[in-house]
Design an enzyme around this catalytic site. Sequence first.
Site, short mmCIF file in Angstrom:
data_model
loop_
_atom_site.label_atom_id
_atom_site.label_comp_id
_atom_site.label_asym_id
_atom_site.label_seq_id
_atom_site.Cartn_x
_atom_site.Cartn_y
_atom_site.Cartn_z
N ASN A 1 -30.77 18.23 -14.61
CA ASN A 1 -29.81 18.94 -13.78
C ASN A 1 -28.44 18.27 -13.76
O ASN A 1 -27.48 18.85 -13.26
CB ASN A 1 -30.34 19.08 -12.35
CG ASN A 1 -30.88 17.78 -11.80
OD1 ASN A 1 -31.79 17.17 -12.38
ND2 ASN A 1 -30.31 17.32 -10.71
N THR B 1 -46.71 33.35 5.40
CA THR B 1 -46.28 34.71 5.08
C THR B 1 -45.24 34.68 3.97
O THR B 1 -44.29 33.88 4.02
CB THR B 1 -45.68 35.36 6.35
OG1 THR B 1 -46.69 35.35 7.35
CG2 THR B 1 -45.22 36.78 6.08
N SER C 1 -37.35 27.66 -9.56
CA SER C 1 -36.55 27.98 -8.38
C SER C 1 -35.66 29.17 -8.69
O SER C 1 -34.99 29.21 -9.73
CB SER C 1 -35.69 26.78 -7.99
OG SER C 1 -34.95 27.07 -6.83
N ALA C 2 -35.60 30.14 -7.76
CA ALA C 2 -34.83 31.37 -8.02
C ALA C 2 -33.33 31.13 -7.99
O ALA C 2 -32.58 31.75 -8.75
CB ALA C 2 -35.21 32.45 -7.00
N HIS C 3 -32.87 30.22 -7.11
CA HIS C 3 -31.41 30.15 -6.90
C HIS C 3 -30.67 29.39 -8.00
O HIS C 3 -29.45 29.26 -7.94
CB HIS C 3 -31.09 29.58 -5.51
CG HIS C 3 -31.22 28.09 -5.35
ND1 HIS C 3 -30.15 27.24 -5.48
CD2 HIS C 3 -32.28 27.31 -5.08
CE1 HIS C 3 -30.55 26.00 -5.26
NE2 HIS C 3 -31.86 26.01 -5.03
N ALA D 1 -38.20 24.84 -5.45
CA ALA D 1 -38.76 23.87 -6.39
C ALA D 1 -39.05 22.52 -5.74
O ALA D 1 -39.90 21.79 -6.23
CB ALA D 1 -37.82 23.69 -7.58
N THR D 2 -38.36 22.18 -4.67
CA THR D 2 -38.71 20.94 -3.97
C THR D 2 -40.16 21.01 -3.51
O THR D 2 -40.94 20.08 -3.73
CB THR D 2 -37.76 20.71 -2.78
OG1 THR D 2 -36.42 20.62 -3.27
CG2 THR D 2 -38.11 19.45 -2.01
N GLN E 1 -34.06 23.97 -14.32
CA GLN E 1 -32.78 24.19 -15.00
C GLN E 1 -32.93 24.94 -16.32
O GLN E 1 -31.96 25.50 -16.83
CB GLN E 1 -32.08 22.85 -15.24
CG GLN E 1 -31.65 22.13 -13.95
CD GLN E 1 -30.50 22.81 -13.23
OE1 GLN E 1 -29.76 23.61 -13.81
NE2 GLN E 1 -30.34 22.50 -11.96
N CYS F 1 -25.37 13.11 -2.32
CA CYS F 1 -24.68 12.84 -1.08
C CYS F 1 -25.68 12.89 0.06
O CYS F 1 -26.12 13.96 0.43
CB CYS F 1 -23.64 13.93 -0.84
SG CYS F 1 -21.97 13.41 -1.05
C1 PLP Z 1 -32.36 22.33 -7.74
C2 PLP Z 1 -33.47 21.58 -8.35
C3 PLP Z 1 -34.65 21.33 -7.65
C4 PLP Z 1 -34.85 21.74 -6.21
O1 PLP Z 1 -34.98 23.12 -6.11
P1 PLP Z 1 -34.87 23.85 -4.68
O2 PLP Z 1 -35.40 25.22 -4.96
O3 PLP Z 1 -33.43 23.83 -4.32
O4 PLP Z 1 -35.73 23.10 -3.72
C5 PLP Z 1 -35.66 20.64 -8.29
N1 PLP Z 1 -35.52 20.23 -9.56
C6 PLP Z 1 -34.40 20.46 -10.27
C7 PLP Z 1 -34.32 19.99 -11.68
C8 PLP Z 1 -33.34 21.13 -9.69
O5 PLP Z 1 -32.22 21.32 -10.39
#
Ligand code: PLP
Length: 386
Positions: free
Chosen positions: A150, A239, A198-200, A70-71, A178, A325
């Site tokens: 978040n 890729t 974002s998947a994680h 997501a960044t 989120q 941090c």
């Molecule tokens: C974690 C997060 C991101 C960044 O996502 P990544 O996939 O870790 O780069 C961006 N926006 C929000 C609101 C998030 O919680």
Amino acid sequence: MVYLDNHSTTPVDPRVLEAMLPYFGPRFGNAASRGHRFGWEAEKAVELARRRIAELAGAAPREIVFTSGATESDNLAIKGAMEAGRRKGNHVVTMATEHKAVLDSVKHLERQGCQVAILPPMADGLLDLNALRAALRPETVLVSVMYANNEIGTVQPVAEIGAICRETGVLFHCDAVQAFGKLPVDVDRDRIDLMSLSAHKMYGPKGVGALYVRKRNPRALLVAQIDGGGHESGMRSGTLNVPAIVGFGEACRLCAREMDADGARLAALRDRLRALLEAGLDGVTVNGTMQRRLPGNLNVTFEGVDAESLLIALPDVALSTGASCTSATVEPSHVLQALGMDRRQAQASVRFGLGRFNTGEEVEQAAGQVVEAVRRIRKLGLTGWA
Ligand SMILES: *Cc1c(COP(=O)(O)O)cnc(C)c1O
């Protein structure tokens, strides 16, 4: 060890891992290889994942662009839309409580001469829709407001924001990291034109995300920020990370099925956590509205307690201060400060992020340990309030 930091990242669901494994092994093909079966197999898996992500968003598969997370999606949406919208203007509107990926992208544009409006939230964390209307100008290209925060879990009035943007002909980007997979998100109902995922944060793997890019009514125009082989309709070359994309798709399929039950269970656990903290301690304040909030989120200020000391006093509970941090310095949360808290109050705050794998027993155990640690710190006077 109890993991209550699910806003930072979530564990990979074992079913997601299972789905990914063959793509680290025999199904190693490059999804862009058009000349043989290894490539076709990988492409087929990617397209299935794309359909699953699109389905959960109420989008069409061709509107999903895979990224590294997501960044990158936030950077592509904001920089790409502003670059494409130059003929209309150079004004962008966002909020002080956004993720750094949004705020730093906007600051980058500001250094390059863009006009930037950063709106403060109301005391409850939500956007004042009248302030949004007042901030829009004829040369405004983009509004970027997140779906759910978040740190404090507050859920913005996204459909209302989308309606205002649509009426005024301004693109609406929403960082939905989120909320996606936890709340019912629908890009048409919410009138979202660009959406970061974002998947994680939803029980998938790290290092993969997506940007939803609206293709019609209206078509959202972007300039790619990574050039190369023209993958992802030219929007993002490179890729594809096939195993991670497969995991992302499976994570979406599971969230679609389990979101309602998970949400109800987590909201009950979160309310139980809050009740236990408030029963055991004085001077507990919840930050952000409880009316519009992610089910698994609780953000609390423990009056007179330095949150960093509290985390150290809790070796068996994984929590976060919500502060960012960077190297050696711990800056108090920009989100809490935007709510009007001073540095000291912000530094007394802790974020609880409950997730799919937390149990009631874990919540009872964590709450007990937090109550005990806060009492101990207060008695020792380790307030950090000097
Ligand atoms: C974690 C997060 C991101 C960044 O996502 P990544 O996939 O870790 O780069 C961006 N926006 C929000 C609101 C998030 O919680």
